[in-house]
Design an enzyme around this catalytic site. Structure first.
Site, PDB file in Angstrom:
ATOM      1  N   HIS A 119      -9.479   0.930   4.822  1.00 52.40           N
ATOM      2  CA  HIS A 119      -8.220   1.153   5.543  1.00 52.40           C
ATOM      3  C   HIS A 119      -8.493   2.093   6.720  1.00 52.40           C
ATOM      4  O   HIS A 119      -9.312   3.009   6.612  1.00 52.40           O
ATOM      5  CB  HIS A 119      -7.170   1.755   4.603  1.00 52.40           C
ATOM      6  CG  HIS A 119      -5.812   1.779   5.212  1.00 52.40           C
ATOM      7  ND1 HIS A 119      -5.439   2.750   6.109  1.00 52.40           N
ATOM      8  CD2 HIS A 119      -4.758   0.944   5.099  1.00 52.40           C
ATOM      9  CE1 HIS A 119      -4.204   2.498   6.513  1.00 52.40           C
ATOM     10  NE2 HIS A 119      -3.763   1.413   5.911  1.00 52.40           N
ATOM     11  N   GLY A 140       2.369   2.306  10.775  1.00 52.82           N
ATOM     12  CA  GLY A 140       3.302   3.415  10.608  1.00 52.82           C
ATOM     13  C   GLY A 140       4.006   3.820  11.891  1.00 52.82           C
ATOM     14  O   GLY A 140       4.640   4.876  11.947  1.00 52.82           O
ATOM     15  N   SER A 147       3.363  -2.099  10.446  1.00 52.69           N
ATOM     16  CA  SER A 147       4.808  -2.126  10.699  1.00 52.69           C
ATOM     17  C   SER A 147       5.462  -3.474  10.364  1.00 52.69           C
ATOM     18  O   SER A 147       6.367  -3.914  11.063  1.00 52.69           O
ATOM     19  CB  SER A 147       5.116  -1.717  12.145  1.00 52.69           C
ATOM     20  OG  SER A 147       4.720  -0.367  12.364  1.00 52.69           O
ATOM     21  N   ASN A 160       0.870  -1.178   0.000  1.00 51.37           N
ATOM     22  CA  ASN A 160       0.000   0.000   0.000  1.00 51.37           C
ATOM     23  C   ASN A 160       0.907   1.228   0.000  1.00 51.37           C
ATOM     24  O   ASN A 160       1.468   1.587   1.031  1.00 51.37           O
ATOM     25  CB  ASN A 160      -0.888  -0.042   1.253  1.00 51.37           C
ATOM     26  CG  ASN A 160      -1.714   1.214   1.428  1.00 51.37           C
ATOM     27  OD1 ASN A 160      -1.794   2.053   0.523  1.00 51.37           O
ATOM     28  ND2 ASN A 160      -2.332   1.348   2.590  1.00 51.37           N
ATOM     29  N   TRP A 161       1.023   1.832  -1.173  1.00 49.76           N
ATOM     30  CA  TRP A 161       1.958   2.975  -1.294  1.00 49.76           C
ATOM     31  C   TRP A 161       1.422   4.230  -0.616  1.00 49.76           C
ATOM     32  O   TRP A 161       2.145   5.201  -0.456  1.00 49.76           O
ATOM     33  CB  TRP A 161       2.222   3.285  -2.774  1.00 49.76           C
ATOM     34  CG  TRP A 161       2.984   2.220  -3.513  1.00 49.76           C
ATOM     35  CD1 TRP A 161       3.403   1.012  -3.032  1.00 49.76           C
ATOM     36  CD2 TRP A 161       3.420   2.278  -4.883  1.00 49.76           C
ATOM     37  NE1 TRP A 161       4.074   0.318  -4.015  1.00 49.76           N
ATOM     38  CE2 TRP A 161       4.097   1.069  -5.157  1.00 49.76           C
ATOM     39  CE3 TRP A 161       3.293   3.232  -5.899  1.00 49.76           C
ATOM     40  CZ2 TRP A 161       4.653   0.796  -6.411  1.00 49.76           C
ATOM     41  CZ3 TRP A 161       3.841   2.962  -7.149  1.00 49.76           C
ATOM     42  CH2 TRP A 161       4.517   1.756  -7.398  1.00 49.76           C
ATOM     43  N   LYS A 162       0.140   4.216  -0.276  1.00 51.25           N
ATOM     44  CA  LYS A 162      -0.515   5.410   0.302  1.00 51.25           C
ATOM     45  C   LYS A 162      -0.259   6.619  -0.613  1.00 51.25           C
ATOM     46  O   LYS A 162      -0.138   6.439  -1.824  1.00 51.25           O
ATOM     47  CB  LYS A 162      -0.024   5.641   1.736  1.00 51.25           C
ATOM     48  CG  LYS A 162      -0.188   4.371   2.587  1.00 51.25           C
ATOM     49  CD  LYS A 162      -0.055   4.596   4.061  1.00 51.25           C
ATOM     50  CE  LYS A 162      -0.226   3.264   4.782  1.00 51.25           C
ATOM     51  NZ  LYS A 162      -0.187   3.394   6.228  1.00 51.25           N
ATOM     52  N   GLY A 194       2.818  -1.123   4.307  1.00 51.60           N
ATOM     53  CA  GLY A 194       2.833   0.297   3.992  1.00 51.60           C
ATOM     54  C   GLY A 194       4.252   0.763   3.703  1.00 51.60           C
ATOM     55  O   GLY A 194       4.799   0.544   2.626  1.00 51.60           O
ATOM     56  N   GLY A 195       4.862   1.385   4.681  1.00 47.61           N
ATOM     57  CA  GLY A 195       6.186   1.999   4.510  1.00 47.61           C
ATOM     58  C   GLY A 195       7.214   1.111   3.822  1.00 47.61           C
ATOM     59  O   GLY A 195       7.938   1.561   2.919  1.00 47.61           O
ATOM     60  N   GLU A 216      -6.994   4.554   7.799  1.00 44.66           N
ATOM     61  CA  GLU A 216      -6.835   5.985   7.490  1.00 44.66           C
ATOM     62  C   GLU A 216      -8.100   6.529   6.838  1.00 44.66           C
ATOM     63  O   GLU A 216      -8.489   7.675   7.072  1.00 44.66           O
ATOM     64  CB  GLU A 216      -5.580   6.185   6.616  1.00 44.66           C
ATOM     65  CG  GLU A 216      -4.313   6.015   7.453  1.00 44.66           C
ATOM     66  CD  GLU A 216      -3.103   5.491   6.698  1.00 44.66           C
ATOM     67  OE1 GLU A 216      -3.073   5.535   5.468  1.00 44.66           O
ATOM     68  OE2 GLU A 216      -2.177   5.014   7.385  1.00 44.66           O
TER      69      GLU A 216
HETATM   70  P1  PGA Z   1       2.819   0.299   7.700  1.00 45.24           P
HETATM   71  O1  PGA Z   1       1.345   0.478   7.077  1.00 45.24           O
HETATM   72  O2  PGA Z   1       3.370  -0.985   7.119  1.00 45.24           O
HETATM   73  O3  PGA Z   1       3.577   1.510   7.234  1.00 45.24           O
HETATM   74  O4  PGA Z   1       2.662   0.230   9.172  1.00 45.24           O
HETATM   75  C1  PGA Z   1       0.496  -0.611   6.913  1.00 45.24           C
HETATM   76  C2  PGA Z   1      -0.807  -0.158   6.311  1.00 45.24           C
HETATM   77  O5  PGA Z   1      -1.268   0.941   6.622  1.00 45.24           O
HETATM   78  O6  PGA Z   1      -1.414  -0.894   5.507  1.00 45.24           O
END
Ligand code: PGA
Length: 252
Positions: free
Chosen positions: A95, A173, A212, A9-11, A233-234, A97
């Site tokens: 998600h 995150g 994470s 997930n590149w956000k 994510g990251g 967010e």
């Molecule tokens: P993260 O994000 O790996 O940066 O914690 C995961 C996500 O939001 O899907």
């Protein structure tokens, strides 16, 4: 046997130049037959171009969100049919967010899940508790509520092709991942909740862990019996790290 999925997930990150570099590196070093399904989810505006770069490769394309409605006067929205049209096979829905920053309700998320499913996309339904919920011992309650709305609206049958991602909000995150045992507990609960409606579908549903996940902790998380890969994510923005995570999701 459930084939694991590792989805990036590149956000809201990247640019045409950065994306091209990332995809080039991924394609150069990705095994010809990875043991897990690998998906990348760029921002909407980069889907088409990223899809073109991925054509003929083992990497699949996914959106980060989708409109619950099929078409019409919904300024700024993107429909499931449009995602299909530009080559998406997957889409993330609900998600945290989106739920927290854009106030998406359980009902709206369930409608998005249904819209994606109806157009033949594989929806990746995100569920997960906030820290206060966990501290109050309400993890199962929160996850059950988020899941049940989807099961009610779409039926357990919609999960036949669907995927669930357990993402504790406090782990996203933050660099603080759930322990493998905490993840397993939630995943086992989710599978049992689906199983109460349909045992066969529950056994086949892929349940990803997100929050994470890094190259350094993926192996122990993915080793848990009900963890079928991850939503990343990251770490999905760094080719070497993402590919190490992909390798960790292999069979075994
Ligand atoms: P993260 O994000 O790996 O940066 O914690 C995961 C996500 O939001 O899907």
């Amino acid at each position: 046997m459930r084939r694991a999925i590792v989805a990036g997930n590149w956000k809201m990150h990247g640019s045409r130049t950065e994306n091209a570099r990332l995809i080039e590196e991924l394609l150069a070093h990705c095994p010809a037959q990875p043991a897990a399904t690998c998906v990348v989810c760029p921002p909407f505006v980069y889907l088409q171009e990223t899809g073109r770069m991925l054509r003929g490769s083992v990497l699949s394309l996914g959106g980060q969100d989708v409109c619950a409605d099929a078409q019409g006067a919904f300024t700024g929205e993107v429909s499931a049919a449009m995602l299909k049209d530009v080559g998406c096979e997957y889409v993330i829905v609900g998600h945290s967010e989106r739920r927290l920053l854009y106030r998406e309700s359980d009902q709206l998320v369930a409608r998005k899940f249904g819209a994606a499913h109806a157009k033949g996309l594989v929806p990746i339904l995100c569920v997960g508790e906030q820290l206060a919920d966990r501290d109050a011992g309400r993890t199962h309650e929160v996850v059950a509520r988020q899941l049940d709305v989807v099961l009610e609206l779409c039926g357990a049958g919609a999960l036949e092709r669907g995927v669930v991602a357990y993402e504790p909000v406090w782990a996203i995150g933050t660099g603080r991942n759930a322990t493998p045992e905490q993840a397993q507990d939630a995943h086992e609960f989710i599978r049992a909740r689906i199983g109460a409606r349909d045992a066969r579908i529950a056994a086949a549903t892929r349940i990803l862990y997100g929050g994470s996940v890094k190259a350094g902790n993926a192996t122990e998380l993915f080793a848990m019996p009900d963890v079928d890969g991850g939503l990343i994510g990251g770490a999905s923005l760094k080719a070497d790290e993402f590919l190490t995570i992909l390798a960790a999701a292999g069979p075994g």
